[in-house]
Design a protein around this motif. Structure first.
Motif, PDB file in Angstrom:
ATOM      1  N   GLY A 169      35.697  35.774  33.907  1.00  0.00           N
ATOM      2  CA  GLY A 169      36.179  36.801  34.830  1.00  0.00           C
ATOM      3  C   GLY A 169      37.686  36.802  35.016  1.00  0.00           C
ATOM      4  N   GLY A 170      38.163  37.852  35.699  1.00  0.00           N
ATOM      5  CA  GLY A 170      39.589  37.946  35.987  1.00  0.00           C
ATOM      6  C   GLY A 170      40.423  38.050  34.730  1.00  0.00           C
ATOM      7  N   ALA A 171      39.839  38.663  33.692  1.00  0.00           N
ATOM      8  CA  ALA A 171      40.494  38.872  32.392  1.00  0.00           C
ATOM      9  C   ALA A 171      40.714  37.569  31.625  1.00  0.00           C
ATOM     10  CB  ALA A 171      41.818  39.639  32.529  1.00  0.00           C
ATOM     11  N   GLN A 172      40.068  36.483  32.054  1.00  0.00           N
ATOM     12  CA  GLN A 172      40.183  35.220  31.306  1.00  0.00           C
ATOM     13  C   GLN A 172      39.556  35.346  29.925  1.00  0.00           C
ATOM     14  OE1 GLN A 172      41.874  32.599  32.261  1.00  0.00           O
ATOM     15  NE2 GLN A 172      42.256  33.239  34.356  1.00  0.00           N
ATOM     16  N   GLY A 199      37.981  49.428  33.041  1.00  0.00           N
ATOM     17  CA  GLY A 199      39.310  49.005  33.476  1.00  0.00           C
ATOM     18  C   GLY A 199      39.295  47.691  34.231  1.00  0.00           C
ATOM     19  N   PHE A 236      40.062  37.407  27.853  1.00  0.00           N
ATOM     20  CA  PHE A 236      41.019  37.920  26.878  1.00  0.00           C
ATOM     21  C   PHE A 236      42.243  37.022  26.710  1.00  0.00           C
ATOM     22  CE2 PHE A 236      38.476  41.236  28.705  1.00  0.00           C
ATOM     23  CZ  PHE A 236      37.935  41.817  27.568  1.00  0.00           C
ATOM     24  N   PRO A 273      39.018  44.427  33.423  1.00  0.00           N
ATOM     25  CA  PRO A 273      39.926  43.314  33.085  1.00  0.00           C
ATOM     26  C   PRO A 273      41.396  43.669  33.341  1.00  0.00           C
ATOM     27  CG  PRO A 273      38.946  44.258  31.094  1.00  0.00           C
ATOM     28  CD  PRO A 273      38.259  44.888  32.254  1.00  0.00           C
ATOM     29  N   ALA A 274      41.782  44.921  33.094  1.00  0.00           N
ATOM     30  CA  ALA A 274      43.180  45.304  33.307  1.00  0.00           C
ATOM     31  C   ALA A 274      43.529  45.205  34.790  1.00  0.00           C
ATOM     32  CB  ALA A 274      43.416  46.728  32.810  1.00  0.00           C
ATOM     33  N   ARG A 275      42.632  45.701  35.635  1.00  0.00           N
ATOM     34  CA  ARG A 275      42.915  45.674  37.074  1.00  0.00           C
ATOM     35  C   ARG A 275      43.051  44.236  37.570  1.00  0.00           C
ATOM     36  NH1 ARG A 275      40.217  49.035  42.103  1.00  0.00           N
ATOM     37  NH2 ARG A 275      42.193  50.102  42.116  1.00  0.00           N
ATOM     38  N   ARG A 276      42.163  43.362  37.101  1.00  0.00           N
ATOM     39  CA  ARG A 276      42.212  41.983  37.580  1.00  0.00           C
ATOM     40  C   ARG A 276      43.352  41.182  36.973  1.00  0.00           C
ATOM     41  NH1 ARG A 276      38.328  44.535  38.807  1.00  0.00           N
ATOM     42  NH2 ARG A 276      37.155  44.148  40.726  1.00  0.00           N
ATOM     43  N   ALA A 277      43.833  41.620  35.833  1.00  0.00           N
ATOM     44  CA  ALA A 277      45.019  40.980  35.268  1.00  0.00           C
ATOM     45  C   ALA A 277      46.266  41.399  36.043  1.00  0.00           C
ATOM     46  CB  ALA A 277      45.170  41.361  33.796  1.00  0.00           C
ATOM     47  N   GLY A 278      46.134  42.502  36.786  1.00  0.00           N
ATOM     48  CA  GLY A 278      47.272  42.997  37.562  1.00  0.00           C
ATOM     49  C   GLY A 278      47.810  44.310  37.035  1.00  0.00           C
ATOM     50  N   ASN A 279      47.256  44.788  35.906  1.00  0.00           N
ATOM     51  CA  ASN A 279      47.787  46.007  35.293  1.00  0.00           C
ATOM     52  C   ASN A 279      47.080  47.250  35.837  1.00  0.00           C
ATOM     53  OD1 ASN A 279      48.933  47.975  33.699  1.00  0.00           O
ATOM     54  ND2 ASN A 279      49.078  46.613  31.926  1.00  0.00           N
ATOM     55  N   GLU A 280      47.521  47.671  37.007  1.00  0.00           N
ATOM     56  CA  GLU A 280      46.879  48.790  37.689  1.00  0.00           C
ATOM     57  C   GLU A 280      47.063  50.099  36.912  1.00  0.00           C
ATOM     58  OE1 GLU A 280      44.943  48.380  40.190  1.00  0.00           O
ATOM     59  OE2 GLU A 280      44.726  50.332  41.159  1.00  0.00           O
TER      60      GLU A 280
END
Lengths: 255, 489
Positions: free
Chosen positions: A185-188, A56, A190, A58-65
């Motif tokens: 990192g930080g979902a970059q 989880g 994707f 990338p989702a968490r770091r994208a903001g999608n908790e």
């Protein structure tokens, strides 16, 4: 893991493969190398296979908790179901999430990054490196991943492994706490990078080139992918090879 | 208090009654009294107004949410001692660290001198401690003088670094205008303050020889004992008295100016660095704060816990942060603590490759937004009351505040999307500010509350949600392992 459970046995460790390790062709090679080392050393391990899910990160770091929680809680159900105690992850993002973020959700495990285990095995004498290997005396540079280095303060274990390989380690201008991100990192990983002068992996690869090293050692499948792209963009993929530490050991011992 | 008065009387006024016929000493007494009164008025006004301004900053910081976090108190104090007081993290860059240390230690040491300046100012005495402390007094003042010279060197080099050498991090786009002036102004103030100190001590050294009755012996001060005679030797006593008074007043007035300038400036870090390091997040840098409200809801959906029906029916809460009201007060404290040094921005991979993100700007924007809201709240203007809350007798409060703006009017989406969460900014900050924490909160607001964000991320979300993998690939997760085993056999 299911097979172990069916036999009522418990493996020494659970090898957490991660999404990159499972699906990316380049990262798969790292996983094969690490699995080979475990076999050679004689460590009984299991993987979860299809029961493993994205941690989880990338989702968490994208903001999608929400997506993070769904995936994480699912994994914790599986891990707790098998009463897993010790996990070794070959990806610093998985490692960090399992180690630092799952406890708040009810998942408490003893989590290691694969480079930490490799160092431990070398120190204990269980993993012996053959002298006169392919990398002896070669100039190698090492890329600190953000989530192993700054994020969890692991700087020395991977370097100790490199030292055991008996090559010449040349540090980049930005290393250890100052290490520069590969850009994933930080979902970059994707999404497309935002507009700028150049890509972050290119910035980092230029620093690799400056060291004069012919081998770039990494500890993260995402870094490996990003740096590979960077080497191609800078047309250096013929001169500089990128390997995970596990691959360096396998190559050295010609396993 | 009475002890002090008694000693003061002993020092100057015992002979007063005997000399009451002496006109000169009456005039001198009146002069001292007038100076005392002026001093008390000036000091009272300066401290009062500064206090008023600091209360406003406290109010602005508390616009943020209270975010309960576990804190190891021993570790918090350790951070205060080593990181704030001991400046441990400054020493990642040696040259500015040493120059900054000069100014910082001189600043701390000057506080000792201020005690005497206050006693002298209030009671109209001169160098109150000199006769009592003797050699120790010479030592303390000499120590302050040497540090002041070092601070002077530091200040001049800092001015050169900022304006002539053009260190890149001082000239990023967010530094245009006031931030640049602010950085220079304080260095200019520092120089004025040092001029005050040396005029005061230098003239005093010369006066001690001319009028030992009024100018108690301070012993040989490290700098003024030679600088004083070199600069002011041979001047008339009247001129020297004027220079000494000029230096004394310049010194204390610069202290008051500084105190009142702080709340408007990045230099607030000299005070807020201490609470900020105390309240700083103590988790591993890579750990993102959990959201228990979402965790519990997902656990409920998965049947892991009993669903709380009442919570389900309640209005969907806002997640993440879009303004200072939804950030934590620790985030706003951090924003006010930021001294805009730009170490974060200079190590940011996004900023290095010329993306719009600058972690320093994120902190500056949060502070500027908090200031804007603070000023609007002070205005009491009913226009800032949320429309549905307006009515007869309703006054403007932070609860009903709505000016139609948010932090997203300061921080663009492109900035927060450029972050790689690499923690270089967190690692670089000398006072333990995390620009990453508000960035993640802004992303959460965008994704969870607005259902927006980069569309590139949608396949990743879907894939994790439906296929438990970050990529949508139909293969088995252990295909690589099966293939490896097969190729080995």
């Amino acid at each position: 893991m299911a097979e172990f459970a069916a036999e009522g046995r418990r493996p020494e460790i659970l090898f957490w493969v991660g999404c990159a390790g499972s699906y990316d062709a380049r990262a798969q090679k790292i996983m094969v190398a690490f699995a080979k080392i475990l076999n050679e050393v004689g460590i009984e391990f299991a993987i979860l296979g299809n029961e493993e899910g994205c941690t989880g990160d990338p989702a968490r770091r994208a903001g999608n908790e929400f997506v993070f929680q769904m995936s994480a809680l699912q994994n914790i159900e599986v891990l707790n179901g098998y009463e897993v105690q010790k996990i070794v992850a070959a990806c610093p993002h998985c490692f960090n999430t399992l180690k630092n973020e799952y406890p708040a959700l009810g998942g408490n495990y003893d989590v290691m990054h694969h480079t930490q285990l490799l160092q431990q095995l070398i120190n204990e004498g269980r993993l012996k490196l053959q002298g006169g290997g392919a990398f002896e005396g070669k100039k190698i540079t090492y890329h600190d991943s953000c989530y192993l280095g700054r994020g969890n303060d692991v700087y020395e274990a991977p370097r100790a492994v490199l030292e055991a390989l008996d090559n010449e380690l040349v540090e980049m201008k930005r290393s250890r706490t100052k290490g520069l991100c590969c850009g994933a990192g930080g979902a970059q990983m994707f999404k497309e990078e935002e507009d700028g002068s150049h890509r972050i992996n290119v910035e980092r690869v230029r620093e690799v080139v400056d060291t004069g090293a012919t081998i770039l050692a990494a500890n993260c499948p995402f870094c490996t992918i990003m740096m590979n792209d960077g080497l191609k963009a800078e047309e250096k993929e013929e001169e500089i090879m990128i390997y995970d530490l596990a691959e360096l050991i396998v190559n050295n011992n010609q396993w | 208090m009475w002890d002090v008065r008694y000693m003061v009387m002993k020092q100057y006024d015992v002979s007063f009654l005997k000399k009451v016929s002496n006109l000169k000493s009456i005039i001198s007494y009146l002069k001292r009294m007038i100076q005392s009164i002026i001093f008390i008025l000036v000091a009272g006004a300066a401290l009062g107004y500064a206090g008023f301004q600091f209360m406003k900053i406290r109010r602005n910081i508390l616009l943020g949410k209270d975010e309960p976090t576990e804190r190891d108190t021993a570790k918090a104090w350790q951070n205060v001692a080593f990181v704030a007081f001991g400046q441990k993290k400054m020493f990642k860059r040696w040259i500015p660290a040493i120059l900054h240390l000069f100014i910082y230690v001189a600043f701390l040491a000057t506080q000792i001198e201020l005690i005497e300046i206050f006693i002298d100012g209030v009671f109209g005495v001169h160098r109150f401690f000199a006769p009592y402390l003797g050699v120790l007094y010479t030592g303390i003042i000499s120590f302050i003088e040497i540090l002041s010279v070092l601070a002077f060197v530091g200040t001049v080099i800092f001015l050169i670094r900022r304006n002539l050498l053009k260190v890149p991090r001082f000239h990023k786009i967010e530094m245009k205008g006031w931030p640049t002036l602010d950085g220079n102004l304080i260095l200019f103030f520092e120089i004025l303050l040092l001029i005050g100190i040396f005029s005061m001590n230098g003239a005093d050294t010369v006066l001690q020889k001319l009028d030992p009755a009024h100018y108690p012996d301070t012993g040989n001060l490290a700098v003024s004992s030679w600088l004083g005679p070199a600069l002011f030797g041979g001047l008339s006593e009247g001129t020297l008295v004027l220079i000494e008074r000029f230096g004394w007043w310049l010194h204390i007035i610069m202290v008051f100016v500084f105190l009142n300038y702080l709340p408007k400036s990045k230099h607030l870090h000299i005070l807020l660095a201490f609470p900020n390091t105390f309240y700083a997040n103590q988790n591993e840098k890579a750990e993102v704060e959990n959201m228990p409200e979402i965790m519990n809801e997902v656990k409920g959906m998965m049947g892991l816990v009993e669903m709380d029906e009442s919570a389900m029916e309640a209005e969907l809460p806002e997640f993440g942060a879009n303004d200072v009201f939804t950030l934590s007060w620790q985030n706003i404290l951090a924003a006010y603590t930021c001294t805009e040094c730009g170490r974060c921005t200079s190590v940011c991979p996004a900023n290095t490759t010329e993306k719009k993100l600058s972690p320093r700007k994120i902190m500056m924007d949060i502070r500027d937004r908090a200031e804007e809201i603070g000023q609007n709240l002070d205005s009491g203007n009913p226009e800032f009351i949320r429309e549905d809350a307006r009515g007869e007798g309703v006054t403007l409060t932070k609860e009903n505040y709505d000016d139609g703006k948010s932090l997203f009017d300061y921080i663009s989406r492109e900035e927060i999307h450029a972050c790689t969460t690499c923690m270089a900014c967190v690692e670089a900050c000398p006072v333990l500010i995390s620009p990453l924490d508000p960035i993640v909160k802004l992303r959460r607001y965008e994704v969870l509350t607005e259902s927006a964000g980069p569309s590139d991320w949608l396949p990743m979300y879907n894939s994790i949600e439906n296929g438990a993998s970050a990529w949508q690939i139909p293969d088995d997760r252990d295909k690589w392992a099966k293939e490896a085993i097969a190729s080995n056999e």
